[in-house]
Design a protein around this motif. Structure first.
Motif, mmCIF file in Angstrom:
data_model
loop_
_atom_site.group_PDB
_atom_site.id
_atom_site.type_symbol
_atom_site.label_atom_id
_atom_site.label_comp_id
_atom_site.label_asym_id
_atom_site.label_seq_id
_atom_site.Cartn_x
_atom_site.Cartn_y
_atom_site.Cartn_z
ATOM 1 N N ALA A 94 0.722 -1.156 0.209
ATOM 2 C CA ALA A 94 -0.085 -0.040 -0.028
ATOM 3 C C ALA A 94 0.829 1.296 -0.056
ATOM 4 N N GLU A 95 2.099 1.291 0.700
ATOM 5 C CA GLU A 95 3.011 2.341 0.599
ATOM 6 C C GLU A 95 3.601 2.543 -0.682
ATOM 7 N N ARG A 96 4.024 1.526 -1.457
ATOM 8 C CA ARG A 96 4.442 1.811 -2.858
ATOM 9 C C ARG A 96 3.432 2.368 -3.891
ATOM 10 N N HIS A 97 2.058 1.984 -3.519
ATOM 11 C CA HIS A 97 1.112 2.386 -4.309
ATOM 12 C C HIS A 97 0.549 3.796 -4.141
ATOM 13 N N ALA A 98 0.779 4.320 -3.107
ATOM 14 C CA ALA A 98 0.711 5.598 -2.385
ATOM 15 C C ALA A 98 1.692 6.715 -2.549
ATOM 16 N N TRP A 99 2.860 6.066 -2.890
ATOM 17 C CA TRP A 99 4.038 6.987 -3.046
ATOM 18 C C TRP A 99 4.217 8.200 -3.663
ATOM 19 N N PRO A 100 3.527 8.058 -5.210
ATOM 20 C CA PRO A 100 3.495 9.193 -5.829
ATOM 21 C C PRO A 100 2.629 10.514 -5.209
ATOM 22 N N LEU A 101 1.471 10.044 -4.825
ATOM 23 C CA LEU A 101 0.529 11.229 -4.085
ATOM 24 C C LEU A 101 1.290 11.502 -2.769
ATOM 25 N N MET A 102 1.945 10.675 -1.901
ATOM 26 C CA MET A 102 2.587 11.080 -0.692
ATOM 27 C C MET A 102 3.615 12.277 -1.172
#
Length: 283
Positions: free
Chosen positions: A261-269
């Motif tokens: 889930a962190e890898r998926h969220a990385w661009p938005l973070m």
């Protein structure tokens, strides 16, 4: 701010009597800093930093001092608050909340290379793991609620295209924060301001992390994004320098691999971290 509230030897010596630090040998104001008044303090028993807090309330400070104490006890190189003979790490001096902490070696390197980024990445991962069981709880004071509150106050000063970009990004981040996968991201107390000037180096040897006074409860991924956005960019263009970014992420992931889930969220973070500091600069 440098030194806003001056402290003289005559004022400091009786204040230091509460501590087992020995006789005062030297007192020197620290010219850097924008939030607090800081001083180098040398005594017979060590070298310390004295901070007078200019904006934070007395009631807020135990969270930050407790976090530093917690991390230092777990081997993180950060200032360790010194307790007085009554066990208190927070006092008052010249009508300001005041604390004495250990002084770290080194100085900030404002032109980091890949080895510096690797050192910071590994340390940040260790900090996150060490903070996982910190019992204090304080929301990130510069998190999404502050972004939403601050945006209307800066919009009138922006060009139409910048104002539209800000409105759109706030909406994107509100939707992102409302998603169940965002709520499931690993989180704890985080530094939230790990810029180049808050890490000390002696050459490429890391001396420690300072200035925890923007810390708060947030996701580890946000903290990593803030750090990458400062340490790993080309100052002239704002683009990531691949060698520095690879070094920081590689060192971080070697200590704490990201969850899917962190890898998926990385661009938005990364966008969230950029928005937070864009807003603070505008404000």
């Amino acid at each position: 701010m440098a030194v806003c509230t001056p402290v003289s030897r005559a004022q400091l010596e009786p204040w230091l009597d509460r501590y087992d630090c020995g006789r005062l040998l030297a007192l020197e104001g620290i010219p850097s800093g924008i939030e607090n008044s800081n001083f180098f303090v040398d005594t017979e028993r060590g070298r310390f930093v004295l901070t007078l807090f200019e904006r934070l309330a007395f009631e807020q400070l135990p969270y930050y001092l407790g976090l530093m104490k917690h991390l230092a006890a777990r081997g993180v190189p950060c200032p360790d608050p010194i307790a007085d003979r009554d066990g208190a790490t927070l006092g008052r001096l010249n009508d300001k909340p005041a604390a004495l902490v250990t002084r770290l070696s080194g100085r900030s390197d404002m032109h980091p290379q890949a080895p510096h980024c690797a050192a910071v990445g590994g340390l940040l991962a260790r900090m996150h793991l060490a903070a996982a069981d910190y019992p204090g709880r304080l929301p990130n004071q510069r998190g999404l609620p502050w972004w939403v509150e601050t945006t209307p106050r800066v919009l009138p000063f922006l060009r139409p295209d910048a104002a539209a970009l800000l409105r759109d990004e706030i909406a994107v981040q509100q939707r992102f924060a409302a998603r169940p996968d965002h709520a499931a991201l690993p989180a704890s107390a985080v530094h939230a301001d790990l810029f180049r000037d808050n890490v000390l180096f002696d050459g490429t040897r890391l001396g420690g992390v300072i200035d925890f006074y923007f810390a708060g409860h947030d996701t580890w991924l946000f903290d990593l994004a803030v750090t990458c956005n400062d340490w790993c960019i080309d100052d002239a263009t704002g683009a990531f320098v691949p060698e520095r970014l690879d070094a920081m992420l590689g060192a971080y992931l070697a200590v704490r691999p990201l969850e899917p889930a962190e890898r998926h969220a990385w661009p938005l973070m990364l966008r969230a971290a950029a928005l937070r500091f864009w807003l603070s600069r505008l404000f």
